[in-house]
Design a protein around this motif. Sequence first.
Motif, PDB file in Angstrom:
ATOM      1  N   ALA A  80     -56.421  43.631 -21.885  1.00 46.53           N
ATOM      2  CA  ALA A  80     -55.796  43.770 -23.210  1.00 46.53           C
ATOM      3  C   ALA A  80     -56.848  44.218 -24.233  1.00 46.53           C
ATOM      4  O   ALA A  80     -57.946  43.672 -24.280  1.00 46.53           O
ATOM      5  CB  ALA A  80     -55.187  42.448 -23.631  1.00 46.53           C
ATOM      6  N   PHE A 136     -50.081  37.238 -23.155  1.00 41.53           N
ATOM      7  CA  PHE A 136     -50.962  36.117 -23.503  1.00 41.53           C
ATOM      8  C   PHE A 136     -50.193  34.794 -23.474  1.00 41.53           C
ATOM      9  O   PHE A 136     -50.635  33.795 -22.906  1.00 41.53           O
ATOM     10  CB  PHE A 136     -51.564  36.386 -24.896  1.00 41.53           C
ATOM     11  N   TYR A 183     -54.963  35.379 -15.736  1.00 39.34           N
ATOM     12  CA  TYR A 183     -55.520  35.114 -17.076  1.00 39.34           C
ATOM     13  C   TYR A 183     -56.671  36.079 -17.387  1.00 39.34           C
ATOM     14  O   TYR A 183     -56.697  36.719 -18.441  1.00 39.34           O
ATOM     15  CB  TYR A 183     -55.993  33.653 -17.131  1.00 39.34           C
ATOM     16  N   THR A 193     -57.163  43.702 -27.270  1.00 40.56           N
ATOM     17  CA  THR A 193     -56.991  42.891 -28.485  1.00 40.56           C
ATOM     18  C   THR A 193     -57.869  41.654 -28.389  1.00 40.56           C
ATOM     19  O   THR A 193     -58.276  41.268 -27.294  1.00 40.56           O
ATOM     20  CB  THR A 193     -55.520  42.432 -28.639  1.00 40.56           C
ATOM     21  N   PRO A 194     -58.156  41.023 -29.544  1.00 38.06           N
ATOM     22  CA  PRO A 194     -58.946  39.786 -29.490  1.00 38.06           C
ATOM     23  C   PRO A 194     -58.173  38.689 -28.767  1.00 38.06           C
ATOM     24  O   PRO A 194     -56.960  38.779 -28.603  1.00 38.06           O
ATOM     25  CB  PRO A 194     -59.161  39.416 -30.962  1.00 38.06           C
ATOM     26  N   TRP A 195     -58.897  37.677 -28.361  1.00 37.83           N
ATOM     27  CA  TRP A 195     -58.282  36.538 -27.671  1.00 37.83           C
ATOM     28  C   TRP A 195     -58.375  35.307 -28.543  1.00 37.83           C
ATOM     29  O   TRP A 195     -59.473  34.986 -28.994  1.00 37.83           O
ATOM     30  CB  TRP A 195     -58.996  36.287 -26.340  1.00 37.83           C
ATOM     31  N   PRO A 196     -57.306  34.588 -28.846  1.00 43.93           N
ATOM     32  CA  PRO A 196     -55.916  34.919 -28.517  1.00 43.93           C
ATOM     33  C   PRO A 196     -55.372  36.031 -29.430  1.00 43.93           C
ATOM     34  O   PRO A 196     -55.925  36.285 -30.496  1.00 43.93           O
ATOM     35  CB  PRO A 196     -55.195  33.596 -28.780  1.00 43.93           C
ATOM     36  N   THR A 197     -54.291  36.630 -28.994  1.00 43.33           N
ATOM     37  CA  THR A 197     -53.743  37.761 -29.737  1.00 43.33           C
ATOM     38  C   THR A 197     -53.354  37.335 -31.151  1.00 43.33           C
ATOM     39  O   THR A 197     -52.621  36.365 -31.325  1.00 43.33           O
ATOM     40  CB  THR A 197     -52.470  38.276 -29.013  1.00 43.33           C
ATOM     41  N   PHE A 217     -50.827  31.683 -20.970  1.00 46.54           N
ATOM     42  CA  PHE A 217     -51.187  30.391 -21.562  1.00 46.54           C
ATOM     43  C   PHE A 217     -50.254  29.284 -21.067  1.00 46.54           C
ATOM     44  O   PHE A 217     -50.704  28.222 -20.610  1.00 46.54           O
ATOM     45  CB  PHE A 217     -51.116  30.488 -23.094  1.00 46.54           C
ATOM     46  N   VAL A 246     -59.748  28.798 -21.338  1.00 45.50           N
ATOM     47  CA  VAL A 246     -58.626  29.248 -22.178  1.00 45.50           C
ATOM     48  C   VAL A 246     -58.873  28.975 -23.662  1.00 45.50           C
ATOM     49  O   VAL A 246     -58.613  29.821 -24.508  1.00 45.50           O
ATOM     50  CB  VAL A 246     -57.306  28.578 -21.718  1.00 45.50           C
ATOM     51  N   ARG A 293     -56.756  39.090 -20.117  1.00 43.23           N
ATOM     52  CA  ARG A 293     -57.740  39.001 -21.195  1.00 43.23           C
ATOM     53  C   ARG A 293     -58.670  40.204 -21.217  1.00 43.23           C
ATOM     54  O   ARG A 293     -59.023  40.704 -22.288  1.00 43.23           O
ATOM     55  CB  ARG A 293     -58.553  37.710 -21.012  1.00 43.23           C
ATOM     56  N   GLU A 323     -53.171  31.356 -33.042  1.00 40.35           N
ATOM     57  CA  GLU A 323     -54.421  30.618 -32.868  1.00 40.35           C
ATOM     58  C   GLU A 323     -54.172  29.421 -31.963  1.00 40.35           C
ATOM     59  O   GLU A 323     -53.117  28.796 -32.038  1.00 40.35           O
ATOM     60  CB  GLU A 323     -54.954  30.131 -34.222  1.00 40.35           C
TER      61      GLU A 323
END
Lengths: 207, 196
Positions: B51, B130, B44, B53-57, B134, B193, B48, B61
């Motif tokens: 990557a 992601f 995880y 990219t923001p979390w979550p991708t 998850f 998470v 995270r 949401e």
Amino acid sequence: MANPLRSEGEAFRFLLGTVVYFAAIAIAGVINAWAGLVVFIVLTIAVGWWWWRSRQPAPPVTASPVKSGPQGERRILVVANETVGGEELLQRIEQLASQGNTRVLVVTPALNSPLRHLASDEDRARAQAQERLDHSLAELERHGVQASGEVGDGDPLQAIEDALRTFGADEIVISTHPEGQSNWLERGVVTSARERYAVPIHHVVVD
Amino acid sequence: MAAVDHAAHPPIANQSSRVDARTLGMFLFIASEIMLFGSFFTIYFFVRISADTPWPTPPYELPVFVAGMNTIILVTSSFTMHWALQAIKRGNRAGLQAGLSLTFLLGLTFLLTQILEYSRIGFAPYSNAFGSVFFCLTGLHGAHVFVGLTLLAFATIRAFRGHYTEDEHHGVEIPGIYWHFVDVMWIVVYTTVYIL
């Protein structure tokens, strides 16, 4: 280390602590990421410090196991390592053994370095302890004392506890180097043994 | 002579005095669980952090509020579990039965809500890294909840059949320890998470 899941009550308290710990980190982290990191570090250090301070010494062993030997037999447990062949110790054992029907067990803890202990590399330490023990038993036999022996745990207190479970000792003799030279005295082995074991403990200094 | 002694009294079992066998068993269990969850958390955090990219991708949401309510449900179930054990320790059978029933129902509610959440979340384990992480983390925890519910079901049925007393309640204590452990793991999963 104390096991936090040993009983339902302890597990429940551990859960409550976890909720508080993570709630504080989450709230601070939502407000500001750096604040979350600071709270995480501070709480982790605080928990570590609290755990370190709250560690309890092992409870005293208030009774030895029931002896399986003949009635009237006196049992002496001798714990010594580097001093196991020392003249002062041999004299003391000889003196104690001369008082009637006595059985002597000599335990030499297999002293090891912390690194080797972690790596379970104990063969050399045990071999060296066995060598000293054999020499000591031969010396005792030469002085007319019949004794048996075994190599014990590297921790002298643990070695005593292990021996007490199979050898119901009436007295314990702990042999060390003099103050200032003895690692066992520095660690308070004799004092701790007197607190933990409900039998007379003699301390013999071998220079 | 020794043979006669052995016939009368079996020799004392030889075991190390360093760690009690039951404590050692629980230590090994905790260690194996920490390694299992630890491996999933490692993946995880790797995904995270690596990557870009923001979390979550986006555009996904996470249902933080629903999962938060689920967290409250699960933590509440620990209180009812604790109540059940305290009740039987005082000889209160009705309290034991009510506590275990409530714990089971709350646990079941948690699991059903999580299944509902899976069906509406909008991505699948194969969607991207992601999604895989998850579902793996929350699914692993869900599997633990399922095991805990099975243990609770046995304990609850036995409680209604008149088992357990003030002195004999090991069959409630052990599922209780497991249930609290499952709750602790959920607190970690939810915080890392969903929240952070």
